[in-house]
Scaffold this motif. Structure first.
Motif, short mmCIF file in Angstrom:
data_model
loop_
_atom_site.label_atom_id
_atom_site.label_comp_id
_atom_site.label_asym_id
_atom_site.label_seq_id
_atom_site.Cartn_x
_atom_site.Cartn_y
_atom_site.Cartn_z
N MET A 108 23.19 -91.36 -10.23
CA MET A 108 23.05 -92.69 -10.82
C MET A 108 22.97 -92.58 -12.34
SD MET A 108 20.53 -95.81 -9.82
CE MET A 108 19.04 -95.66 -10.77
N PHE A 109 23.67 -93.49 -13.02
CA PHE A 109 23.65 -93.52 -14.48
C PHE A 109 23.14 -94.87 -14.97
CE2 PHE A 109 26.81 -90.43 -13.23
CZ PHE A 109 26.47 -89.35 -14.02
N ILE A 150 28.75 -100.73 -9.59
CA ILE A 150 28.16 -101.14 -10.86
C ILE A 150 27.27 -102.36 -10.64
CG2 ILE A 150 28.65 -101.97 -13.21
CD1 ILE A 150 31.50 -100.77 -12.85
N TRP A 151 26.11 -102.38 -11.26
CA TRP A 151 25.35 -103.63 -11.30
C TRP A 151 24.56 -103.69 -12.59
CZ3 TRP A 151 23.66 -99.44 -8.45
CH2 TRP A 151 22.33 -99.05 -8.60
N PHE A 152 24.09 -104.88 -12.89
CA PHE A 152 23.27 -105.09 -14.08
C PHE A 152 21.83 -105.34 -13.66
CE2 PHE A 152 27.47 -106.19 -15.74
CZ PHE A 152 27.45 -105.55 -16.98
N GLU A 153 20.90 -104.54 -14.20
CA GLU A 153 19.48 -104.82 -13.99
C GLU A 153 19.10 -106.02 -14.86
OE1 GLU A 153 17.11 -103.58 -12.07
OE2 GLU A 153 18.31 -102.05 -11.08
N ARG A 159 23.67 -100.26 -14.30
CA ARG A 159 23.54 -99.06 -13.48
C ARG A 159 24.89 -98.76 -12.83
NH1 ARG A 159 19.57 -98.81 -15.80
NH2 ARG A 159 17.39 -98.82 -15.13
N VAL A 160 25.18 -97.47 -12.72
CA VAL A 160 26.40 -97.04 -12.05
C VAL A 160 26.02 -95.95 -11.06
CG1 VAL A 160 28.63 -95.89 -12.34
CG2 VAL A 160 27.88 -97.56 -14.04
#
Ligand SMILES: [Zn+2]
Lengths: 188, 106
Positions: A108-109, A150-153, A159-160
């Motif tokens: 995870m990045f 991919i998502w946005f916190e 996050r990827v």
């Protein structure tokens, strides 16, 4: 077991127009089955509602993401994943399902920075419509040559996740995409 | 670029997120069937120029198979629909007829 666990690229970090970081150990549990029949147990064990299509829901230190019509991804503490799998397996005994700890098969990045620049850095390396992606949704897609999600916190923190075997590729890719001078000014 | 909307997850997927699966609605002829039927099942395809029904898999996404109706010459997409379908559904047929009045199912 978790005492010896090492993430894909411990401490890897690069800063350009946004900062790219390997996020360290992250628990990931894959749960497959008839989603309509899993909701009650998922709620009881995670505190999270069953996510709608492509959505992510939050529970007790846990996030649940919709991956496909018969698959959820549960993001939890790395050390809690084995227990969660055991609890799920027990709760669904006799019911057709799969609960598996995939934490160490993944990487995870985190990408953080200015909201529009962050979207540019992501949009350059995927055909997904990043301008339409907002916190609360997970977008599974192609990230240059490999599969990822991919998502946005938040609007400034993305996050990827990807397979651990391509972690170095993913890190190098985002490092290049985020290089100084790499902002294209598409997302505003 | 070809863009198909996956009916399983609702994503408008770029062609590069998809894996092609060839012609849709084939009838399988397995062991024990006549050689000619087996050969046609394995090798013979419509290869249409124009309206075509295809299988696609949302490989870089939800991972599911789905079916699509499109024009192979113009890349116009008439619609996508469930893979658990043995023939094109009525709404897909209607969408094709609206654009191609002369077309009729094979
Ligand atoms: Zn899909």
């Amino acid at each position: 077991m978790s005492e010896q666990a090492v993430s894909a690229l411990p401490g890897a970090e690069a800063t350009g127009v946004v900062t790219v970081r390997e996020m360290g150990l992250q628990g990931m549990v894959s749960l497959r089955g008839d989603l309509a029949a899993l909701g009650t147990v998922v709620m009881r064990l995670t505190g999270a509602e069953m996510p709608a299509v492509r959505a992510m829901t939050k529970g007790r230190g846990i996030q649940v993401a919709w991956m496909s019509p018969d698959e959820l991804l549960i993001l939890c503490d790395h050390g809690a994943a084995d227990t969660l799998v055991a609890d799920l397996t027990q709760a669904f005994e006799g019911q057709h399902h799969l609960a598996l700890n995939l934490s160490d098969a993944r990487a995870m990045f985190g990408l953080s920075g200015n909201a529009s620049t962050l979207r540019d850095v992501l949009a350059k390396v995927t055909p997904a419509d990043i301008s339409a992606l907002h916190p609360g949704e997970m977008r599974r897609t192609r990230i240059q040559q490999v599969a990822g999600a991919i998502w946005f916190e938040t609007e400034t923190e993305a996050r990827v996740i990807c397979f651990r075997s391509v972690a170095q590729y993913m890190f190098d890719l985002f490092t290049v995409s985020a290089k100084d001078g790499g902002a294209v000014g598409f997302n505003r | 670029m070809l863009t198909l909307t996956c009916p399983c997850c609702g994503i408008s997927a770029c062609e590069t997120e998809l894996a092609p699966g060839g012609e849709a609605h084939l009838k399988r002829f397995g062991p024990g069937s006549p050689d000619a039927d087996f050969e046609s099942y394995l090798f013979l395809r419509q290869n249409s120029r124009g309206v075509h029904f295809e299988r696609w898999r949302h490989a870089m996404g939800c991972g599911k198979w789905f079916l699509a109706a499109r024009d192979t010459a113009t890349l116009e997409v008439f619609g996508t629909y469930s893979a658990q379908t043995t023939e094109p559904p009525a709404d897909i047929i209607a969408a094709i007829r609206a654009k191609r009045p002369d077309w009729s199912p094979a």
